[in-house]
Design a protein around this motif. Structure first.
Motif, PDB file in Angstrom:
ATOM      1  N   ARG A 333       0.826  -1.204   0.000  1.00 38.90           N
ATOM      2  CA  ARG A 333       0.000   0.000   0.000  1.00 38.90           C
ATOM      3  C   ARG A 333       0.868   1.265   0.000  1.00 38.90           C
ATOM      4  O   ARG A 333       0.465   2.300  -0.523  1.00 38.90           O
ATOM      5  CB  ARG A 333      -0.956  -0.012   1.192  1.00 38.90           C
ATOM      6  CG  ARG A 333      -1.753  -1.268   1.275  1.00 38.90           C
ATOM      7  CD  ARG A 333      -3.176  -1.317   0.854  1.00 38.90           C
ATOM      8  NE  ARG A 333      -3.845  -0.380   0.058  1.00 38.90           N
ATOM      9  CZ  ARG A 333      -5.154  -0.087   0.143  1.00 38.90           C
ATOM     10  NH1 ARG A 333      -5.892  -0.674   1.039  1.00 38.90           N
ATOM     11  NH2 ARG A 333      -5.725   0.769  -0.649  1.00 38.90           N
ATOM     12  N   ALA A 334       2.063   1.154   0.583  1.00 39.43           N
ATOM     13  CA  ALA A 334       2.996   2.296   0.546  1.00 39.43           C
ATOM     14  C   ALA A 334       3.355   2.616  -0.905  1.00 39.43           C
ATOM     15  O   ALA A 334       3.405   3.778  -1.316  1.00 39.43           O
ATOM     16  CB  ALA A 334       4.246   1.970   1.351  1.00 39.43           C
ATOM     17  N   ALA A 335       3.564   1.554  -1.704  1.00 40.76           N
ATOM     18  CA  ALA A 335       3.904   1.762  -3.123  1.00 40.76           C
ATOM     19  C   ALA A 335       2.704   2.317  -3.894  1.00 40.76           C
ATOM     20  O   ALA A 335       2.867   3.110  -4.817  1.00 40.76           O
ATOM     21  CB  ALA A 335       4.385   0.448  -3.733  1.00 40.76           C
ATOM     22  N   GLU A 336       1.484   1.917  -3.503  1.00 45.84           N
ATOM     23  CA  GLU A 336       0.289   2.503  -4.142  1.00 45.84           C
ATOM     24  C   GLU A 336       0.186   3.986  -3.799  1.00 45.84           C
ATOM     25  O   GLU A 336      -0.258   4.801  -4.603  1.00 45.84           O
ATOM     26  CB  GLU A 336      -0.990   1.824  -3.633  1.00 45.84           C
ATOM     27  CG  GLU A 336      -1.285   0.466  -4.230  1.00 45.84           C
ATOM     28  CD  GLU A 336      -2.479  -0.188  -3.515  1.00 45.84           C
ATOM     29  OE1 GLU A 336      -3.458   0.505  -3.194  1.00 45.84           O
ATOM     30  OE2 GLU A 336      -2.398  -1.402  -3.269  1.00 45.84           O
ATOM     31  N   MET A 337       0.620   4.315  -2.590  1.00 46.37           N
ATOM     32  CA  MET A 337       0.485   5.701  -2.115  1.00 46.37           C
ATOM     33  C   MET A 337       1.491   6.638  -2.778  1.00 46.37           C
ATOM     34  O   MET A 337       1.179   7.773  -3.127  1.00 46.37           O
ATOM     35  CB  MET A 337       0.688   5.715  -0.589  1.00 46.37           C
ATOM     36  CG  MET A 337       0.380   7.012   0.090  1.00 46.37           C
ATOM     37  SD  MET A 337       0.670   6.819   1.872  1.00 46.37           S
ATOM     38  CE  MET A 337      -0.100   8.296   2.511  1.00 46.37           C
ATOM     39  N   LEU A 338       2.744   6.134  -2.940  1.00 46.74           N
ATOM     40  CA  LEU A 338       3.812   7.040  -3.364  1.00 46.74           C
ATOM     41  C   LEU A 338       4.652   6.514  -4.535  1.00 46.74           C
ATOM     42  O   LEU A 338       5.680   7.101  -4.860  1.00 46.74           O
ATOM     43  CB  LEU A 338       4.725   7.345  -2.169  1.00 46.74           C
ATOM     44  CG  LEU A 338       4.119   8.325  -1.165  1.00 46.74           C
ATOM     45  CD1 LEU A 338       4.741   8.169   0.195  1.00 46.74           C
ATOM     46  CD2 LEU A 338       4.268   9.758  -1.649  1.00 46.74           C
ATOM     47  N   GLY A 339       4.206   5.407  -5.148  1.00 41.03           N
ATOM     48  CA  GLY A 339       5.009   4.829  -6.221  1.00 41.03           C
ATOM     49  C   GLY A 339       6.116   3.961  -5.642  1.00 41.03           C
ATOM     50  O   GLY A 339       6.268   3.870  -4.420  1.00 41.03           O
ATOM     51  N   PRO A 340       6.920   3.319  -6.505  1.00 40.93           N
ATOM     52  CA  PRO A 340       7.964   2.408  -6.012  1.00 40.93           C
ATOM     53  C   PRO A 340       8.920   3.121  -5.051  1.00 40.93           C
ATOM     54  O   PRO A 340       9.327   4.243  -5.313  1.00 40.93           O
ATOM     55  CB  PRO A 340       8.702   1.996  -7.297  1.00 40.93           C
ATOM     56  CG  PRO A 340       7.780   2.353  -8.411  1.00 40.93           C
ATOM     57  CD  PRO A 340       6.897   3.461  -7.949  1.00 40.93           C
ATOM     58  N   LEU A 341       9.199   2.453  -3.931  1.00 47.13           N
ATOM     59  CA  LEU A 341      10.085   3.053  -2.920  1.00 47.13           C
ATOM     60  C   LEU A 341      11.356   2.207  -2.848  1.00 47.13           C
ATOM     61  O   LEU A 341      11.313   1.050  -2.447  1.00 47.13           O
ATOM     62  CB  LEU A 341       9.375   3.085  -1.567  1.00 47.13           C
ATOM     63  CG  LEU A 341       8.172   4.040  -1.535  1.00 47.13           C
ATOM     64  CD1 LEU A 341       7.155   3.630  -0.481  1.00 47.13           C
ATOM     65  CD2 LEU A 341       8.623   5.480  -1.308  1.00 47.13           C
ATOM     66  N   ASP A 342      12.457   2.806  -3.255  1.00 41.01           N
ATOM     67  CA  ASP A 342      13.712   2.045  -3.301  1.00 41.01           C
ATOM     68  C   ASP A 342      14.525   2.265  -2.034  1.00 41.01           C
ATOM     69  O   ASP A 342      14.197   3.104  -1.223  1.00 41.01           O
ATOM     70  CB  ASP A 342      14.557   2.513  -4.500  1.00 41.01           C
ATOM     71  CG  ASP A 342      13.750   2.486  -5.778  1.00 41.01           C
ATOM     72  OD1 ASP A 342      12.951   1.547  -5.926  1.00 41.01           O
ATOM     73  OD2 ASP A 342      13.900   3.425  -6.584  1.00 41.01           O
ATOM     74  N   GLY A 343      15.625   1.532  -1.986  1.00 33.09           N
ATOM     75  CA  GLY A 343      16.611   1.768  -0.933  1.00 33.09           C
ATOM     76  C   GLY A 343      16.315   0.978   0.317  1.00 33.09           C
ATOM     77  O   GLY A 343      15.320   0.267   0.415  1.00 33.09           O
ATOM     78  N   PRO A 344      17.211   1.129   1.314  1.00 33.98           N
ATOM     79  CA  PRO A 344      17.086   0.344   2.540  1.00 33.98           C
ATOM     80  C   PRO A 344      15.825   0.698   3.337  1.00 33.98           C
ATOM     81  O   PRO A 344      15.323   1.822   3.257  1.00 33.98           O
ATOM     82  CB  PRO A 344      18.337   0.720   3.338  1.00 33.98           C
ATOM     83  CG  PRO A 344      18.923   1.894   2.667  1.00 33.98           C
ATOM     84  CD  PRO A 344      18.360   2.013   1.299  1.00 33.98           C
ATOM     85  N   SER A 345      15.352  -0.301   4.073  1.00 32.72           N
ATOM     86  CA  SER A 345      14.171  -0.055   4.902  1.00 32.72           C
ATOM     87  C   SER A 345      14.285  -0.872   6.182  1.00 32.72           C
ATOM     88  O   SER A 345      15.049  -1.838   6.249  1.00 32.72           O
ATOM     89  CB  SER A 345      12.905  -0.430   4.139  1.00 32.72           C
ATOM     90  OG  SER A 345      12.955  -1.786   3.770  1.00 32.72           O
ATOM     91  N   GLU A 346      13.509  -0.465   7.160  1.00 32.79           N
ATOM     92  CA  GLU A 346      13.531  -1.122   8.481  1.00 32.79           C
ATOM     93  C   GLU A 346      12.090  -1.484   8.833  1.00 32.79           C
ATOM     94  O   GLU A 346      11.158  -0.737   8.515  1.00 32.79           O
ATOM     95  CB  GLU A 346      14.137  -0.115   9.481  1.00 32.79           C
ATOM     96  CG  GLU A 346      14.082  -0.452  10.942  1.00 32.79           C
ATOM     97  CD  GLU A 346      13.075   0.413  11.692  1.00 32.79           C
ATOM     98  OE1 GLU A 346      12.680  -0.035  12.775  1.00 32.79           O
ATOM     99  OE2 GLU A 346      12.664   1.487  11.210  1.00 32.79           O
ATOM    100  N   GLU A 347      11.893  -2.667   9.466  1.00 31.34           N
ATOM    101  CA  GLU A 347      10.537  -3.134   9.796  1.00 31.34           C
ATOM    102  C   GLU A 347      10.386  -3.281  11.299  1.00 31.34           C
ATOM    103  O   GLU A 347      11.355  -3.616  12.000  1.00 31.34           O
ATOM    104  CB  GLU A 347      10.291  -4.504   9.148  1.00 31.34           C
ATOM    105  CG  GLU A 347      10.313  -4.456   7.629  1.00 31.34           C
ATOM    106  CD  GLU A 347      10.118  -5.835   7.010  1.00 31.34           C
ATOM    107  OE1 GLU A 347      10.376  -6.851   7.696  1.00 31.34           O
ATOM    108  OE2 GLU A 347       9.715  -5.887   5.838  1.00 31.34           O
ATOM    109  N   TRP A 348       9.170  -3.132  11.775  1.00 33.29           N
ATOM    110  CA  TRP A 348       8.960  -3.110  13.235  1.00 33.29           C
ATOM    111  C   TRP A 348       7.536  -3.527  13.571  1.00 33.29           C
ATOM    112  O   TRP A 348       6.596  -3.219  12.849  1.00 33.29           O
ATOM    113  CB  TRP A 348       9.218  -1.694  13.717  1.00 33.29           C
ATOM    114  CG  TRP A 348       8.982  -1.381  15.157  1.00 33.29           C
ATOM    115  CD1 TRP A 348       9.855  -1.556  16.194  1.00 33.29           C
ATOM    116  CD2 TRP A 348       7.818  -0.754  15.733  1.00 33.29           C
ATOM    117  NE1 TRP A 348       9.301  -1.091  17.373  1.00 33.29           N
ATOM    118  CE2 TRP A 348       8.050  -0.590  17.107  1.00 33.29           C
ATOM    119  CE3 TRP A 348       6.605  -0.322  15.211  1.00 33.29           C
ATOM    120  CZ2 TRP A 348       7.121  -0.027  17.978  1.00 33.29           C
ATOM    121  CZ3 TRP A 348       5.670   0.243  16.072  1.00 33.29           C
ATOM    122  CH2 TRP A 348       5.935   0.381  17.444  1.00 33.29           C
TER     123      TRP A 348
END
Ligand code: FAD
Length: 414
Positions: A333-348
């Motif tokens: 849904r984040a990608a639907e909101m703002l398009g493809p999101l690249d780079g490192p990410s952290e989950e919690w």
């Protein structure tokens, strides 16, 4: 009992640390106990909004109608684990009873009253510890993608208005002008006027802790196992077996508050709403403010650690493993909101402490006047930590609380 401390607090999240500072300003000798670093619990991972507008509980008549779907769904903002619901049927029934419209209106009024005092609890602490640089004054935006979603929210928005929340309806074009990076369909937005957000909640709590210790406060790296109140004080036993004596004891261990035996929490219906975040560490510049996407059930917030997508509700056990489907949902849904999101990410995964009536528990324990409860802040603990600490410090120094505060006492559960 000769007391080493005037007050011992369990839990160094936003609620416990705010309480420690307010108690210190009243001249009390304070110790705070936590086995983990300050601000590393649920306070670490929120959407970072100082949500003084968030007086609507998650309880609503629509939740009751959609319950069968929620029990089956793997892909909606709110999901319920079937077995958890059965094991915790009392909490579930009480939660559903609080979904009646009359209850929702009453709860909204109570939360609205507390939220109107939130700044008076938080602002003096920000000034005291020098944390102004961690806050950004920018109106928070709430966005609906569909007409049906927006219309379903009209009743709730009217309740917000009754509580004096300052907000402005904005068109799809205005939303896109404010946040040009948004890619999802937009039907309408709501701009919450005069709001602000925190860049790094844990840093805020760390600054509070530094100030606290510099001014003589004691930080003890241990869990509290159990407490025994007497007429003159409270005997506090830590996980390693050592004992502290205090005039009063404050339970501020968030969703884990039941783990402290003897504090009167075991008998209370403290539940947990699990929530998730994914933070894209190199994408912060995409937005200028927190944007809540109503239909998706989360906020995207440009905070110090990156662009954080935080929210959703999962009713499941406190100790159940992290659910990868929930994180996949957030990413999609984040990608639907703002398009493809690249780079490192952290989950919690984090644990909102939630009572079935969505009201926090602030007040003296039903078992002893020497024990004070300060937990159950559900979706708005970051916002309400300061005012909770202020109220608890009043109780600690025998100053009267406003009569409405009785509605937050554990004694409401009988
Ligand atoms: C996804 C998500 C988004 C959110 N977004 C927002 C938001 O935008 N705005 C907002 O206002 N709120 C938000 N919240 C809610 C907010 O984060 C919580 O209400 C708040 O952090 C709770 O703070 P706390 O101090 O009660 O608990 P915690 O931060 O969990 O602190 C409790 C502490 O107690 C300690 N502890 C546990 N057991 C013991 C023990 N036996 N003895 C001593 N210490 C113990 C833990 O180690 C922990 O440090 C969000 C929550 C989630 C999950």
């Amino acid at each position: 009992m000769s007391n080493q401390y005037d007050v011992v607090i369990a839990g160094a999240g936003i609620v416990g640390m705010s309480t420690a500072l307010w108690a210190q300003t009243k001249g009390l000798r304070v110790a705070i106990c936590d086995p983990n670093p300050a601000g590393s619990g649920t306070t670490f991972g929120p959407a970072c909004t100082i949500a003084t507008y968030a007086c609507l509980p998650i309880n609503s008549p629509s939740v009751v109608k959609s319950l069968p779907t929620l029990l089956m769904s793997k892909d909606s903002p709110l999901i319920v684990n079937y077995w958890h619901a059965i094991k915790n049927w009392r909490w579930m029934l009480s939660f559903l009873a609080n979904c009646r419209q009359s209850r929702v209106e009453k709860i909204t009024a109570q939360l609205g009253d507390l939220l109107r005092q939130a700044d008076a609890g938080l602002d003096p602490l920000i000034a005291m510890v020098g944390a102004e640089d961690l806050f950004v004054a920018e109106d928070c935006l709430y966005v609906w993608s569909t007409r049906a979603g927006f219309e379903a929210a009209l009743g709730g928005n009217a309740l917000r208005e009754q509580q004096g929340v300052s907000m402005q309806e904005v068109s799809a074009e205005e939303v896109r002008a404010l946040e040009p990076a948004l890619k999802m369909p937009i039907y309408r937005g709501l701009r919450f006027k005069g709001t602000r957000f925190v860049l790094h909640p844990q840093k805020l709590v760390e600054r509070m802790q530094t100030y606290f210790t510099q001014n003589g406060g004691a930080v003890i790296t241990s869990a509290v196992s159990n407490v025994t109140p007497s007429a003159s004080g409270v005997d506090v036993v830590l996980a390693d077996g050592t004992s502290l004596s205090a005039g009063h004891f404050v339970v501020a261990a968030g969703a884990h508050s039941k783990s402290i035996k003897g504090a009167g929490v075991e008998a209370l219906p403290l539940g947990v709403e699990r929530g998730y975040h994914v933070t894209f560490t190199e994408q912060r510049q995409k937005l200028t403010r927190p944007v809540g996407w109503a239909e998706a059930g989360f906020y995207a917030t440009p905070m110090e650690l990156g662009l954080r997508f935080a929210g959703t509700v999962e009713l499941d056990d406190l100790d159940a493993p992290q659910n990868p489907d929930r994180l996949a949902y957030l990413r999609r849904r984040a990608a639907e909101m703002l398009g493809p999101l690249d780079g490192p990410s952290e989950e919690w995964l984090g644990f909102r402490p939630t009572m079935p009536d969505a009201l926090p528990v602030i007040g003296r324990s039903q078992t002893s006047d020497r024990i004070i409860h300060a937990f159950g802040h559900q979706h708005i603990g970051l916002t309400l930590g300061g005012i909770t600490g202020r109220m608890v410090s009043d109780l600690l120094t025998d100053q009267p609380l406003a009569p409405e505060a009785a509605g937050f006492s554990a004694r409401r559960f009988g």
